[in-house]
Design a protein around this motif. Structure first.
Motif, PDB file in Angstrom:
ATOM      1  N   LYS A  56       2.469   6.383  -7.069  1.00 56.98           N
ATOM      2  CA  LYS A  56       1.301   6.961  -7.756  1.00 56.98           C
ATOM      3  C   LYS A  56       1.244   6.528  -9.231  1.00 56.98           C
ATOM      4  O   LYS A  56       1.297   7.344 -10.160  1.00 56.98           O
ATOM      5  CB  LYS A  56       1.309   8.491  -7.660  1.00 56.98           C
ATOM      6  CG  LYS A  56       1.190   9.032  -6.247  1.00 56.98           C
ATOM      7  CD  LYS A  56       0.873  10.530  -6.293  1.00 56.98           C
ATOM      8  CE  LYS A  56       0.627  11.104  -4.931  1.00 56.98           C
ATOM      9  NZ  LYS A  56       1.872  11.228  -4.112  1.00 56.98           N
ATOM     10  N   LYS A  69       1.099   4.253  -2.822  1.00 58.47           N
ATOM     11  CA  LYS A  69       0.904   5.675  -2.480  1.00 58.47           C
ATOM     12  C   LYS A  69       2.105   6.506  -2.898  1.00 58.47           C
ATOM     13  O   LYS A  69       1.981   7.653  -3.309  1.00 58.47           O
ATOM     14  CB  LYS A  69       0.695   5.817  -0.969  1.00 58.47           C
ATOM     15  CG  LYS A  69      -0.684   5.393  -0.500  1.00 58.47           C
ATOM     16  CD  LYS A  69      -0.814   5.638   0.998  1.00 58.47           C
ATOM     17  CE  LYS A  69      -2.172   5.233   1.514  1.00 58.47           C
ATOM     18  NZ  LYS A  69      -2.164   5.052   2.979  1.00 58.47           N
ATOM     19  N   GLU A  70       3.285   5.929  -2.762  1.00 58.60           N
ATOM     20  CA  GLU A  70       4.526   6.650  -3.052  1.00 58.60           C
ATOM     21  C   GLU A  70       4.712   6.850  -4.562  1.00 58.60           C
ATOM     22  O   GLU A  70       4.980   7.933  -5.045  1.00 58.60           O
ATOM     23  CB  GLU A  70       5.692   5.834  -2.460  1.00 58.60           C
ATOM     24  CG  GLU A  70       7.083   6.259  -2.853  1.00 58.60           C
ATOM     25  CD  GLU A  70       7.619   7.400  -2.011  1.00 58.60           C
ATOM     26  OE1 GLU A  70       7.139   7.557  -0.875  1.00 58.60           O
ATOM     27  OE2 GLU A  70       8.518   8.113  -2.515  1.00 58.60           O
ATOM     28  N   LEU A  91      -7.668   1.753  -3.551  1.00 59.14           N
ATOM     29  CA  LEU A  91      -6.628   2.782  -3.434  1.00 59.14           C
ATOM     30  C   LEU A  91      -6.127   3.198  -4.820  1.00 59.14           C
ATOM     31  O   LEU A  91      -6.028   4.394  -5.139  1.00 59.14           O
ATOM     32  CB  LEU A  91      -5.461   2.241  -2.588  1.00 59.14           C
ATOM     33  CG  LEU A  91      -4.187   3.072  -2.593  1.00 59.14           C
ATOM     34  CD1 LEU A  91      -4.417   4.436  -1.941  1.00 59.14           C
ATOM     35  CD2 LEU A  91      -3.051   2.331  -1.870  1.00 59.14           C
ATOM     36  N   GLN A  92      -5.815   2.207  -5.656  1.00 60.53           N
ATOM     37  CA  GLN A  92      -5.250   2.525  -6.965  1.00 60.53           C
ATOM     38  C   GLN A  92      -6.241   3.300  -7.826  1.00 60.53           C
ATOM     39  O   GLN A  92      -5.849   4.206  -8.557  1.00 60.53           O
ATOM     40  CB  GLN A  92      -4.777   1.245  -7.663  1.00 60.53           C
ATOM     41  CG  GLN A  92      -4.118   1.492  -9.017  1.00 60.53           C
ATOM     42  CD  GLN A  92      -2.982   2.494  -8.952  1.00 60.53           C
ATOM     43  OE1 GLN A  92      -2.109   2.421  -8.087  1.00 60.53           O
ATOM     44  NE2 GLN A  92      -3.001   3.480  -9.865  1.00 60.53           N
ATOM     45  N   LYS A 134      -8.366   5.452  -6.788  1.00 59.91           N
ATOM     46  CA  LYS A 134      -8.313   6.854  -6.328  1.00 59.91           C
ATOM     47  C   LYS A 134      -7.090   7.550  -6.917  1.00 59.91           C
ATOM     48  O   LYS A 134      -7.167   8.696  -7.362  1.00 59.91           O
ATOM     49  CB  LYS A 134      -8.237   6.909  -4.796  1.00 59.91           C
ATOM     50  CG  LYS A 134      -9.579   6.728  -4.136  1.00 59.91           C
ATOM     51  CD  LYS A 134      -9.463   6.983  -2.627  1.00 59.91           C
ATOM     52  CE  LYS A 134     -10.708   6.474  -1.928  1.00 59.91           C
ATOM     53  NZ  LYS A 134     -10.425   5.925  -0.601  1.00 59.91           N
ATOM     54  N   ILE A 135      -5.952   6.837  -6.899  1.00 64.23           N
ATOM     55  CA  ILE A 135      -4.713   7.433  -7.418  1.00 64.23           C
ATOM     56  C   ILE A 135      -4.835   7.685  -8.924  1.00 64.23           C
ATOM     57  O   ILE A 135      -4.490   8.757  -9.416  1.00 64.23           O
ATOM     58  CB  ILE A 135      -3.495   6.529  -7.099  1.00 64.23           C
ATOM     59  CG1 ILE A 135      -3.304   6.418  -5.580  1.00 64.23           C
ATOM     60  CG2 ILE A 135      -2.226   7.045  -7.784  1.00 64.23           C
ATOM     61  CD1 ILE A 135      -2.292   5.371  -5.140  1.00 64.23           C
ATOM     62  N   ILE A 153       0.845  -1.207   0.000  1.00 63.39           N
ATOM     63  CA  ILE A 153       0.000   0.000   0.000  1.00 63.39           C
ATOM     64  C   ILE A 153       0.882   1.260   0.000  1.00 63.39           C
ATOM     65  O   ILE A 153       0.641   2.201  -0.765  1.00 63.39           O
ATOM     66  CB  ILE A 153      -0.967  -0.035   1.205  1.00 63.39           C
ATOM     67  CG1 ILE A 153      -1.993  -1.130   0.941  1.00 63.39           C
ATOM     68  CG2 ILE A 153      -1.594   1.322   1.494  1.00 63.39           C
ATOM     69  CD1 ILE A 153      -3.150  -1.179   1.890  1.00 63.39           C
ATOM     70  N   GLU A 154       1.913   1.241   0.831  1.00 61.54           N
ATOM     71  CA  GLU A 154       2.841   2.388   0.887  1.00 61.54           C
ATOM     72  C   GLU A 154       3.485   2.624  -0.467  1.00 61.54           C
ATOM     73  O   GLU A 154       3.638   3.749  -0.927  1.00 61.54           O
ATOM     74  CB  GLU A 154       3.938   2.145   1.945  1.00 61.54           C
ATOM     75  CG  GLU A 154       3.445   2.235   3.389  1.00 61.54           C
ATOM     76  CD  GLU A 154       2.596   3.475   3.637  1.00 61.54           C
ATOM     77  OE1 GLU A 154       3.065   4.581   3.283  1.00 61.54           O
ATOM     78  OE2 GLU A 154       1.453   3.353   4.144  1.00 61.54           O
TER      79      GLU A 154
END
Ligand code: SAH
Ligand code: SF4
Ligand code: F3S
Length: 456
Positions: free
Chosen positions: A330, A327-328, A369-370, A372-373, A323-324
């Motif tokens: 993107k 997020k990093e 998550l992805q 959203k990114i 997950i990190e």
């Protein structure tokens, strides 16, 4: 035998799509007619994928459908090609799993390196003889066969076959065999022919495309020479392995104007412990530094990746590291999968100890998550003009066209007199996580902007 009709269905990766074009080329040369309607087929072929259990299940479902056709017309020849052919071999003739109620569905089984034998195998099958050819080759690359391409705009070119990486979860090295590359000049000749025939986009393909080597030239040399054949042709490539992403290659992607600024770079996990177990041959630090270098050399580069959730022994801590990483970095997009144990692979011998529910929970978490990114990345493009190669009509209506930018972003926009195969510039008005939507191209002409030509 000539005049017979052949129908093919293709599953799996783009290499399979390219292989099916080779298969059709071989059969057409032997006098077969290629058709799109299964109900009038004399030969039904399915080019298969073994990468995950659900890929295989879907194809087994299709065999049930082929059985129906065969029961209506017992002369129909059914052929299983590709990775499942390589993996299951004669089991496709004999196992209950592939032959519902012991009705023998499959007549021929042909592995990815044996397609030259198809005319003989099919013709023997007319006479009731089942046939199998599944030898993997160290040299076969079909470099003298011109694939029978459907599209007149975008072409795939397989530049290398096989994989030597042996990631511990992956069946591909067992179904595709050892790595081998076509000679550079042979590929360039094919690119020149495609340029003369008016193609606008070429994708160089390989399971590890950036480990291409013909003994004299590497992938950086190949893609540079490919790009220089015709600046009106956009060049894409897939799939790259982080280990083989050289500085020379990054530099060439950055500087050659018609190479798409888009890299698909599978990472699989953000946890060093899992990366090590997966035999990926790099840690997350290496990957982060590589991404930083790519972003530095190629501003606004678009990146995508592959992720596996629930690899054996993956803990919540490992999952959080993935997950990190998402997020990093993107990424603009990601292909995300729940781990599926595959026979023959190294990971098959260790317990598949993350429960199905947990794998899916983690998968859904990273998908959310992805998305959203991806949406945030795409939203940044609203108000910008992007150069689009028009590939076809949108799914909804013939009043709208669809195409992709040189960052490989999908764009849908009003037709307004434009045509398939052209480059145009589109002003982005809206976006979701998967698609950009343009306002009519002429609207910004009226606003005083110039319309773009092909890439410089
Ligand atoms: N050659 C490419 C892609 C191989 S297959 C590469 O090096 O990455 C495409 C993707 O399928 C892989 O990147 C991986 O994310 C996924 N995959 C492969 N084997 C899998 C398995 N056993 N379970 C779940 N996903 C798998
Ligand atoms: Fe499979 Fe790894 Fe080879 Fe990709 S690099 S095809 S994931 S073994
Ligand atoms: Fe599937 Fe074979 Fe491609 S297993 S992903 S079709 S190489």
């Amino acid at each position: 035998m000539t005049g017979k009709k052949v129908y093919i269905e293709t599953y799996g990766c783009q290499m399979n799509v390219a292989d099916s074009e080779v298969v059709l080329s071989i059969l057409k040369k032997d006098g077969y007619e290629i058709i799109e309607d299964i109900s009038s087929a004399d030969v039904i072929l399915v080019n298969t994928c073994s990468v995950r259990e659900n890929a295989e299940e879907r194809i087994i479902g299709r065999l049930g459908e082929f059985k129906r056709h065969k029961m209506n017309n017992p002369d129909v020849v059914v052929g299983v090609l590709g990775c499942m052919a390589e993996k299951f071999r004669t089991k496709l003739f004999t196992d209950e799993k592939f032959n519902f109620k012991n009705y023998s569905i499959t007549d021929i089984v042909v592995g990815p390196d044996e397609y030259r034998k198809l005319p003989d195998l099919v013709s023997n099958a007319w006479h009731g003889e089942k046939g199998i050819a599944v030898k993997l080759s160290r040299v076969e690359n079909y470099d003298d066969i011109t694939p029978l391409r459907k599209s007149g705009i975008s072409a795939w070119i397989s530049v290398m076959r096989g994989c030597d990486k042996f990631c511990s979860f992956c069946v591909v090295p067992f179904t595709r065999g050892r790595e081998r590359s076509r000679p550079l000049q042979n590929i360039i000749d094919e690119v020149e022919t495609l340029a003369r025939t008016g193609y606008k986009e070429i994708t160089l393909l390989g399971q590890n495309v950036n480990s291409y080597s013909d003994g004299n030239f590497d992938f950086a040399d190949l893609i540079q020479k490919t790009a220089r054949v015709d600046r009106n042709i956009r060049i894409l490539f897939t799939t790259s392995h982080p280990q083989d992403m050289s500085d020379k290659l990054i530099d060439i992607i950055a500087t050659e104007p018609n190479i798409a600024k888009y890299i698909h770079l599978p990472v699989q996990s953000g946890s060093d412990r899992i990366l090590n177990l997966m035999n990926r041959n790099h840690d997350s630090d290496y990957y982060f530094k590589l991404i930083a270098k790519i972003k530095n050399f190629i501003p606004q580069v678009s990146l995508s990746t592959d992720i596996i959730t629930g690899y054996p022994s993956e803990t919540e801590t490992d999952h959080q590291l993935t997950i990190e990483l998402l997020k990093e970095v993107k990424f603009d997009g990601a292909f995300m999968f729940a781990y599926s144990p595959r026979e023959n692979t190294k990971a098959f011998s260790v317990p598949d100890d993350v429960s199905y529910e947990e794998k899916i929970r983690r998968l859904n978490e990273i998908i959310e998550l992805q998305n959203k990114i991806s949406l945030a990345n795409n939203t940044e493009l609203i108000g910008q003009k992007v150069k689009v190669l028009i590939e076809g009509y949108s799914k909804k209506t013939k009043d709208e066209l669809k195409g992709r930018t040189d960052r490989n972003k999908k764009v849908v926009f009003p037709k307004n007199g434009h045509d398939i195969g052209e480059y145009t510039e589109v002003l982005i008005a809206r976006a979701n996580s998967a698609t950009l939507f343009g306002s009519p191209p002429d609207e910004h002409l009226r606003n005083g902007h110039e319309r773009a030509g092909p890439p410089a």
